[in-house]
Design a protein around this motif. Structure first.
Motif, PDB file in Angstrom:
ATOM      1  N   MET A   1     -51.248   3.465  38.544  1.00  0.00           N
ATOM      2  CA  MET A   1     -50.729   4.561  39.313  1.00  0.00           C
ATOM      3  C   MET A   1     -49.575   4.114  40.212  1.00  0.00           C
ATOM      4  SD  MET A   1     -53.263   7.407  40.433  1.00  0.00           S
ATOM      5  CE  MET A   1     -54.965   7.055  40.618  1.00  0.00           C
ATOM      6  N   ARG A   2     -49.569   2.871  40.644  1.00  0.00           N
ATOM      7  CA  ARG A   2     -48.483   2.395  41.512  1.00  0.00           C
ATOM      8  C   ARG A   2     -47.149   2.446  40.779  1.00  0.00           C
ATOM      9  NH1 ARG A   2     -50.668  -0.657  46.022  1.00  0.00           N
ATOM     10  NH2 ARG A   2     -48.722  -1.795  46.235  1.00  0.00           N
ATOM     11  N   HIS A   3     -47.164   2.102  39.488  1.00  0.00           N
ATOM     12  CA  HIS A   3     -45.931   2.138  38.695  1.00  0.00           C
ATOM     13  C   HIS A   3     -45.398   3.567  38.626  1.00  0.00           C
ATOM     14  CE1 HIS A   3     -46.139  -2.002  37.054  1.00  0.00           C
ATOM     15  NE2 HIS A   3     -47.431  -1.829  37.260  1.00  0.00           N
ATOM     16  N   THR A   4     -46.269   4.501  38.322  1.00  0.00           N
ATOM     17  CA  THR A   4     -45.876   5.909  38.216  1.00  0.00           C
ATOM     18  C   THR A   4     -45.368   6.422  39.562  1.00  0.00           C
ATOM     19  OG1 THR A   4     -47.480   6.285  36.465  1.00  0.00           O
ATOM     20  CG2 THR A   4     -46.679   8.225  37.623  1.00  0.00           C
ATOM     21  N   PHE A   5     -46.084   6.116  40.628  1.00  0.00           N
ATOM     22  CA  PHE A   5     -45.700   6.575  41.957  1.00  0.00           C
ATOM     23  C   PHE A   5     -44.305   6.072  42.325  1.00  0.00           C
ATOM     24  CE2 PHE A   5     -45.808   6.155  46.663  1.00  0.00           C
ATOM     25  CZ  PHE A   5     -45.995   7.489  46.982  1.00  0.00           C
ATOM     26  N   SER A  29     -37.944  -6.792  45.562  1.00  0.00           N
ATOM     27  CA  SER A  29     -38.152  -7.366  44.228  1.00  0.00           C
ATOM     28  C   SER A  29     -39.497  -6.928  43.635  1.00  0.00           C
ATOM     29  CB  SER A  29     -38.031  -8.892  44.246  1.00  0.00           C
ATOM     30  OG  SER A  29     -39.042  -9.459  45.047  1.00  0.00           O
ATOM     31  N   MET A  30     -40.512  -6.824  44.455  1.00  0.00           N
ATOM     32  CA  MET A  30     -41.811  -6.354  43.973  1.00  0.00           C
ATOM     33  C   MET A  30     -41.725  -4.877  43.596  1.00  0.00           C
ATOM     34  SD  MET A  30     -44.850  -6.877  43.088  1.00  0.00           S
ATOM     35  CE  MET A  30     -45.626  -8.301  43.784  1.00  0.00           C
ATOM     36  N   THR A  31     -41.071  -4.085  44.423  1.00  0.00           N
ATOM     37  CA  THR A  31     -40.932  -2.657  44.143  1.00  0.00           C
ATOM     38  C   THR A  31     -40.167  -2.446  42.843  1.00  0.00           C
ATOM     39  OG1 THR A  31     -40.888  -2.267  46.523  1.00  0.00           O
ATOM     40  CG2 THR A  31     -40.195  -0.454  45.116  1.00  0.00           C
ATOM     41  N   THR A  35     -41.026   0.021  39.398  1.00  0.00           N
ATOM     42  CA  THR A  35     -40.283   1.217  38.994  1.00  0.00           C
ATOM     43  C   THR A  35     -39.807   1.082  37.562  1.00  0.00           C
ATOM     44  OG1 THR A  35     -38.354   0.269  40.090  1.00  0.00           O
ATOM     45  CG2 THR A  35     -39.467   2.042  41.234  1.00  0.00           C
ATOM     46  N   HIS A  36     -40.137   2.070  36.769  1.00  0.00           N
ATOM     47  CA  HIS A  36     -39.732   2.114  35.372  1.00  0.00           C
ATOM     48  C   HIS A  36     -38.863   3.349  35.196  1.00  0.00           C
ATOM     49  CE1 HIS A  36     -42.654  -0.989  34.582  1.00  0.00           C
ATOM     50  NE2 HIS A  36     -43.537  -0.268  35.244  1.00  0.00           N
ATOM     51  N   LEU A  37     -37.556   3.127  35.214  1.00  0.00           N
ATOM     52  CA  LEU A  37     -36.632   4.250  35.166  1.00  0.00           C
ATOM     53  C   LEU A  37     -36.202   4.518  33.729  1.00  0.00           C
ATOM     54  CD1 LEU A  37     -34.605   3.300  38.311  1.00  0.00           C
ATOM     55  CD2 LEU A  37     -36.603   4.774  38.119  1.00  0.00           C
TER      56      LEU A  37
END
Length: 69
Positions: A1-5, A29-31, A35-37
């Motif tokens: 869920m963190r990736h999606t958020f 760098s962690m954020t 994130t998958h754009l």
């Protein structure tokens, strides 16, 4: 869920710094890993940037292109 958020924050107009602060990461760098754009989003951004330069750097409306006064 963190990736999606994280991805949704950016897709809705936020930036990596917004996502970093909202998810509680200590550095970007962690954020960035979370994130998958989409390629479609990158294409839209590229077109907006192209329109910006075609219109001699006038501000762009987020939805329709150059702002006319």
């Amino acid at each position: 869920m963190r990736h999606t958020f994280c991805s949704r924050i950016v897709l809705q107009g936020g930036d990596l710094k917004d996502a970093k602060e909202m998810i509680g990461h200590s550095d970007l760098s962690m954020t960035d890993r979370y994130t998958h754009l989409t390629l479609n989003r990158k294409k839209k951004l590229s077109r907006r940037l192209s329109d910006y330069y075609k219109d001699d750097g006038k501000p762009l409306d987020a939805n329709s292109g150059p702002v006319r006064s």
